[in-house]
Design a protein around this motif. Structure first.
Motif, PDB file in Angstrom:
ATOM      1  N   TYR A   1      53.718  47.738 -11.706  1.00  0.00           N
ATOM      2  CA  TYR A   1      53.605  48.693 -12.827  1.00  0.00           C
ATOM      3  C   TYR A   1      52.261  49.417 -12.719  1.00  0.00           C
ATOM      4  O   TYR A   1      51.316  48.914 -12.112  1.00  0.00           O
ATOM      5  CB  TYR A   1      53.716  47.989 -14.185  1.00  0.00           C
ATOM      6  CG  TYR A   1      52.766  46.827 -14.330  1.00  0.00           C
ATOM      7  CD1 TYR A   1      51.474  47.014 -14.768  1.00  0.00           C
ATOM      8  CD2 TYR A   1      53.182  45.537 -14.019  1.00  0.00           C
ATOM      9  CE1 TYR A   1      50.604  45.949 -14.886  1.00  0.00           C
ATOM     10  CE2 TYR A   1      52.324  44.467 -14.140  1.00  0.00           C
ATOM     11  CZ  TYR A   1      51.029  44.679 -14.574  1.00  0.00           C
ATOM     12  OH  TYR A   1      50.165  43.633 -14.670  1.00  0.00           O
ATOM     13  N   GLY A   2      52.232  50.601 -13.306  1.00  0.00           N
ATOM     14  CA  GLY A   2      51.006  51.389 -13.231  1.00  0.00           C
ATOM     15  C   GLY A   2      50.192  51.285 -14.506  1.00  0.00           C
ATOM     16  O   GLY A   2      50.504  50.486 -15.391  1.00  0.00           O
ATOM     17  N   ARG A   3      49.160  52.122 -14.573  1.00  0.00           N
ATOM     18  CA  ARG A   3      48.298  52.066 -15.757  1.00  0.00           C
ATOM     19  C   ARG A   3      49.019  52.639 -16.978  1.00  0.00           C
ATOM     20  O   ARG A   3      49.953  53.417 -16.842  1.00  0.00           O
ATOM     21  CB  ARG A   3      47.003  52.820 -15.504  1.00  0.00           C
ATOM     22  CG  ARG A   3      47.133  54.303 -15.360  1.00  0.00           C
ATOM     23  CD  ARG A   3      45.765  54.915 -15.189  1.00  0.00           C
ATOM     24  NE  ARG A   3      45.829  56.154 -14.455  1.00  0.00           N
ATOM     25  CZ  ARG A   3      45.995  57.331 -15.028  1.00  0.00           C
ATOM     26  NH1 ARG A   3      46.159  57.424 -16.332  1.00  0.00           N
ATOM     27  NH2 ARG A   3      46.030  58.425 -14.292  1.00  0.00           N
ATOM     28  N   ASP A   4      48.520  52.261 -18.108  1.00  0.00           N
ATOM     29  CA  ASP A   4      49.039  52.750 -19.390  1.00  0.00           C
ATOM     30  C   ASP A   4      50.554  52.623 -19.462  1.00  0.00           C
ATOM     31  O   ASP A   4      51.265  53.604 -19.678  1.00  0.00           O
ATOM     32  CB  ASP A   4      48.611  54.202 -19.613  1.00  0.00           C
ATOM     33  CG  ASP A   4      47.105  54.359 -19.550  1.00  0.00           C
ATOM     34  OD1 ASP A   4      46.412  53.446 -20.019  1.00  0.00           O
ATOM     35  OD2 ASP A   4      46.619  55.366 -19.025  1.00  0.00           O
TER      36      ASP A   4
ATOM     37  N   LEU B   1      33.688  54.771  -9.923  1.00  0.00           N
ATOM     38  CA  LEU B   1      34.493  53.713 -10.537  1.00  0.00           C
ATOM     39  C   LEU B   1      33.610  52.907 -11.475  1.00  0.00           C
ATOM     40  O   LEU B   1      32.401  52.798 -11.241  1.00  0.00           O
ATOM     41  CB  LEU B   1      35.050  52.781  -9.465  1.00  0.00           C
ATOM     42  CG  LEU B   1      36.172  53.300  -8.572  1.00  0.00           C
ATOM     43  CD1 LEU B   1      36.552  52.247  -7.556  1.00  0.00           C
ATOM     44  CD2 LEU B   1      37.395  53.675  -9.379  1.00  0.00           C
ATOM     45  N   PRO B   2      34.197  52.288 -12.513  1.00  0.00           N
ATOM     46  CA  PRO B   2      33.398  51.400 -13.347  1.00  0.00           C
ATOM     47  C   PRO B   2      32.865  50.246 -12.482  1.00  0.00           C
ATOM     48  O   PRO B   2      33.602  49.726 -11.642  1.00  0.00           O
ATOM     49  CB  PRO B   2      34.396  50.885 -14.379  1.00  0.00           C
ATOM     50  CG  PRO B   2      35.531  51.839 -14.338  1.00  0.00           C
ATOM     51  CD  PRO B   2      35.573  52.398 -12.965  1.00  0.00           C
TER      52      PRO B   2
ATOM     53  N   ALA C   1      44.347  50.190 -13.899  1.00  0.00           N
ATOM     54  CA  ALA C   1      43.973  51.570 -14.237  1.00  0.00           C
ATOM     55  C   ALA C   1      43.242  52.270 -13.087  1.00  0.00           C
ATOM     56  O   ALA C   1      43.327  53.488 -12.944  1.00  0.00           O
ATOM     57  CB  ALA C   1      43.105  51.579 -15.485  1.00  0.00           C
ATOM     58  N   TRP C   2      42.526  51.505 -12.276  1.00  0.00           N
ATOM     59  CA  TRP C   2      41.717  52.118 -11.212  1.00  0.00           C
ATOM     60  C   TRP C   2      42.218  51.806  -9.810  1.00  0.00           C
ATOM     61  O   TRP C   2      41.754  52.413  -8.843  1.00  0.00           O
ATOM     62  CB  TRP C   2      40.254  51.657 -11.341  1.00  0.00           C
ATOM     63  CG  TRP C   2      39.691  52.045 -12.655  1.00  0.00           C
ATOM     64  CD1 TRP C   2      39.524  51.245 -13.745  1.00  0.00           C
ATOM     65  CD2 TRP C   2      39.265  53.347 -13.058  1.00  0.00           C
ATOM     66  NE1 TRP C   2      39.007  51.963 -14.799  1.00  0.00           N
ATOM     67  CE2 TRP C   2      38.838  53.256 -14.398  1.00  0.00           C
ATOM     68  CE3 TRP C   2      39.190  54.583 -12.422  1.00  0.00           C
ATOM     69  CZ2 TRP C   2      38.360  54.353 -15.102  1.00  0.00           C
ATOM     70  CZ3 TRP C   2      38.711  55.668 -13.119  1.00  0.00           C
ATOM     71  CH2 TRP C   2      38.305  55.544 -14.450  1.00  0.00           C
TER      72      TRP C   2
ATOM     73  N   ARG D   1      45.009  52.281  -8.061  1.00  0.00           N
ATOM     74  CA  ARG D   1      45.652  53.311  -7.246  1.00  0.00           C
ATOM     75  C   ARG D   1      44.714  54.492  -6.970  1.00  0.00           C
ATOM     76  O   ARG D   1      44.945  55.266  -6.068  1.00  0.00           O
ATOM     77  CB  ARG D   1      46.929  53.817  -7.930  1.00  0.00           C
ATOM     78  CG  ARG D   1      48.027  52.802  -8.021  1.00  0.00           C
ATOM     79  CD  ARG D   1      48.877  52.702  -6.780  1.00  0.00           C
ATOM     80  NE  ARG D   1      49.420  53.961  -6.341  1.00  0.00           N
ATOM     81  CZ  ARG D   1      49.779  54.213  -5.086  1.00  0.00           C
ATOM     82  NH1 ARG D   1      49.628  53.305  -4.153  1.00  0.00           N
ATOM     83  NH2 ARG D   1      50.298  55.383  -4.758  1.00  0.00           N
ATOM     84  N   LEU D   2      43.670  54.613  -7.783  1.00  0.00           N
ATOM     85  CA  LEU D   2      42.655  55.619  -7.486  1.00  0.00           C
ATOM     86  C   LEU D   2      41.741  55.120  -6.380  1.00  0.00           C
ATOM     87  O   LEU D   2      41.250  55.885  -5.556  1.00  0.00           O
ATOM     88  CB  LEU D   2      41.814  55.918  -8.736  1.00  0.00           C
ATOM     89  CG  LEU D   2      42.368  56.931  -9.709  1.00  0.00           C
ATOM     90  CD1 LEU D   2      41.501  56.995 -10.945  1.00  0.00           C
ATOM     91  CD2 LEU D   2      42.445  58.307  -9.077  1.00  0.00           C
ATOM     92  N   TYR D   3      41.527  53.804  -6.363  1.00  0.00           N
ATOM     93  CA  TYR D   3      40.668  53.181  -5.353  1.00  0.00           C
ATOM     94  C   TYR D   3      41.306  53.295  -3.971  1.00  0.00           C
ATOM     95  O   TYR D   3      40.657  53.651  -2.999  1.00  0.00           O
ATOM     96  CB  TYR D   3      40.446  51.724  -5.743  1.00  0.00           C
ATOM     97  CG  TYR D   3      39.572  50.942  -4.787  1.00  0.00           C
ATOM     98  CD1 TYR D   3      38.191  51.042  -4.855  1.00  0.00           C
ATOM     99  CD2 TYR D   3      40.134  50.098  -3.837  1.00  0.00           C
ATOM    100  CE1 TYR D   3      37.383  50.323  -3.985  1.00  0.00           C
ATOM    101  CE2 TYR D   3      39.346  49.379  -2.969  1.00  0.00           C
ATOM    102  CZ  TYR D   3      37.969  49.493  -3.049  1.00  0.00           C
ATOM    103  OH  TYR D   3      37.185  48.776  -2.185  1.00  0.00           O
TER     104      TYR D   3
END
Lengths: 302, 304
Positions: free
Chosen positions: B198-201, B156-157, B185-186, B188-190
């Motif tokens: 709302y989700g990314r992009d 992750l960043p 952006a991260w 839901r990956l985390y």
């Protein structure tokens, strides 16, 4: 057109077996995925079905190895490229190792236009398959198109996460891209054996050039290199860097069984036009060229 | 017609971008076609036909339609066996060059031992030249552009990972989170237990095409509020009312965490509204973000 047909080329190597087994695993994952999807089973059950299928495949493979393979005559001679061309093999190996380390550890995941990681996380945390919006974690209001629901890569990755205990981000952005990269090198290793049979030096050079093309070729989002290094877990990378070249190779070698496997595998990993993907198109073009050559030769004779 | 040509041109441009591998491919293909050496004619011929199909805008359009026409034009260029043919041709060219050098050495009638050594040196030099050609023909600019320098062990960043580490996420219930785009952006990956409106992009066409679900105006408003992108009301009272409405909405909807960028959190009106409402308190802050969490005492009192 001249086709190289040599006993050595046709011989199935370990690399061929690894690639074929990997493609078969994709097929087994698709079977488990579709079963769970249409019978509305939980992800846990899907993972169990997949595990049983893999186990069955291992047992069948082991049985075949012991009862069929052992009875076959042993290969007459095997050449060791490492002993013959140590420098070339070492340089190529070092470059591939660097790519593996860089690919699996040294950059943040490239997620533009992709939702594999989120989908895997959602499957693991909710025990469902494609019922929750992976971007928000809330239930779907309308849902997802069926053309995408049939794609099984997230299910495969989620199963690997569950079995190994690794996180979704590690599997999707470290482990799988490296597997795809290695599979890609195996495929090009087979290309080297096909294009330069019994020419070890040229084979090593070929793989070295492939590694160099990968190393410097990440200049556009659709080049093989970019797909492998940044989008390695996506179906597109698997299609472009493994299935497509291997399908073409098998087609050129007239190994139709594996060609069909590649075409079917593409349908499982990338959204194609009603099952007619790039591999099928490539095979179609090769067959059309062969047919044209045959007609041309026949007319020439007349 | 013009649109077709433009789309085709953009696709080819996007495939070639900063690299010259397509040009190298054509040079190598030409060499393989012209050489009379033992070349795999079938593979070479196939590559030639395919490059012609892709270079012709009409056949390229047919190929794109075959590939559902949903994707951009550059996707069909993946059909080209660029890596295989380029490597194949380079091996052939390498062999031609070294063979010519060997012949020259042989003509000079040097001693066998010295000849062998020189041959090896020439071969290595030729490979170095090829490496330089591939390096100059390729580019790492796109890769550089999408690579973030500070990356944690979990990929992750650094900055985002720090913020997400500060959240307490119970596995059974999950948490409701409202955050700016960089964190979303991260998130839901985390963790799959983070739930968001709302989700990314949110505006990326390609991603939204993957799902039938679309975002309501209400959710888009919430997104713009967190980002600080809502059009500013004319008078201060309306601005205060707007902030108050969204803060109350978040409390009523049960959002566990609100994350704002430092610039957004420094907005006096927002800070005032959050303080006045009492539903949230500052839990932590990093150099770039301020994290608000539900005020447990206030929630208890409301429950009573």
């Amino acid at each position: 057109m001249k086709t190289l047909r040599n006993e050595d080329i046709m011989q199935k190597s370990i690399a061929d077996r690894i690639i074929t087994e990997s493609i078969l695993v994709l097929g087994l994952a698709e079977t488990a995925h579709l079963t769970a999807l249409f019978l509305h089973l939980s992800f846990g059950t899907c993972s169990l079905i997949f595990a049983l299928l893999v186990l069955a495949r291992i047992l069948v493979g082991a049985g075949r190895y012991f009862f069929v393979h052992n009875r076959r005559e042993k290969d007459t001679k095997k050449t060791c490229l490492w002993r013959q061309y140590p420098l070339g093999v070492a340089v190529t190996g070092a470059l591939i190792l660097f790519q593996i380390i860089w690919n699996s550890q040294m950059h943040i995941p490239y997620t533009a236009g992709d939702m594999t990681g989120e989908t895997v996380q959602t499957m693991l945390s909710t025990d469902t398959i494609y019922q929750i919006n992976p971007f928000t974690g809330r239930a779907f209001l309308t849902g997802m198109p069926m053309r995408l629901k049939v794609l099984m890569l997230p299910t495969l990755y989620a199963c690997i996460c569950r079995w190994s205990g690794l996180s979704a981000i590690t599997v999707c952005y470290s482990v799988m891209p490296v597997c795809v990269l290695l599979l890609s090198y195996l495929v090009y290793g087979r290309w080297a054996a096909y294009l330069f049979p019994e020419e070890g030096k040229r084979q090593v050079l070929f793989v070295l050039f492939v590694a160099l093309i990968y190393q410097f070729g990440a200049y556009s989002t659709v080049t093989d290199s970019f797909l492998l290094f940044f989008r390695g877990s996506q179906g597109e990378a698997l299609r472009t860097c493994v299935l497509l070249p291997y399908g073409l190779l098998c087609c050129l070698k007239k190994d139709w069984k594996r060609t069909v496997l590649c075409i079917l595998a593409e349908v499982c990993v990338v959204w194609t036009f009603y099952g007619l993907g790039f591999t099928a198109l490539t095979v179609g073009v090769v067959c059309a060229l062969r047919l044209a050559k045959k007609v041309y030769d026949r007319r020439k004779k007349v | 017609m013009i649109r077709l040509l433009e789309s085709w041109g953009a696709g080819k441009g996007s495939f070639a971008e900063n690299g010259q591998y397509l040009a190298l491919f054509l040079v190598v293909l030409l060499f393989l076609c012209l050489t009379e050496k033992r070349v795999n004619r079938e593979f070479t011929f196939f590559s030639g036909v395919l490059v012609l199909l892709l270079l012709c805008p009409f056949t390229a359009r047919v190929l794109l339609a075959y590939q559902t026409a949903f994707f951009a034009h550059e996707t069909v260029w993946e059909l080209l066996p660029l890596t295989a043919l380029l490597a194949y041709g380079m091996v052939f060219i390498f062999c031609e060059i070294t063979a010519a050098m060997h012949a020259k050495m042989h003509a000079k009638n040097n001693k066998a031992a010295g000849r062998e050594k020189r041959n090896r040196v020439y071969e290595i030099l030729t490979i170095v030249i090829f490496v330089v050609v591939l390096f100059l023909g390729g580019s790492v600019s796109t890769a550089e552009a999408v690579t973030e320098k500070s990356v944690r062990r979990d990929r992750l960043p650094q900055e985002i990972g720090e913020v997400l580490d500060m959240l307490t996420i119970p596995e059974e219930t999950g948490v409701l989170l409202l955050a700016p785009d960089e964190v979303v952006a991260w998130a839901r990956l985390y963790s799959g237990n983070i739930i968001m409106p709302y989700g990314r992009d949110i505006d990326e066409v390609e991603l939204t095409a993957y799902l039938y679900d679309t975002y309501t105006e209400e959710v888009r408003g919430l997104h713009d509020w967190v980002q600080g992108d809502l059009p500013a009301p004319e008078n201060a009272e309306d601005a205060w009312l707007l902030e108050k409405t969204y803060v109350e909405y978040c409390r009523d909807e049960g959002y566990d965490y609100l994350i704002f960028t430092v610039e957004r959190a420094n907005n006096d009106l927002l800070a005032f509204c959050l303080e006045q409402d009492g539903g949230y308190e500052i839990l932590d802050r990093t150099d770039a973000y301020v994290i608000y969490g539900q005020n447990k005492e206030s929630a208890k009192q409301e429950g009573l």
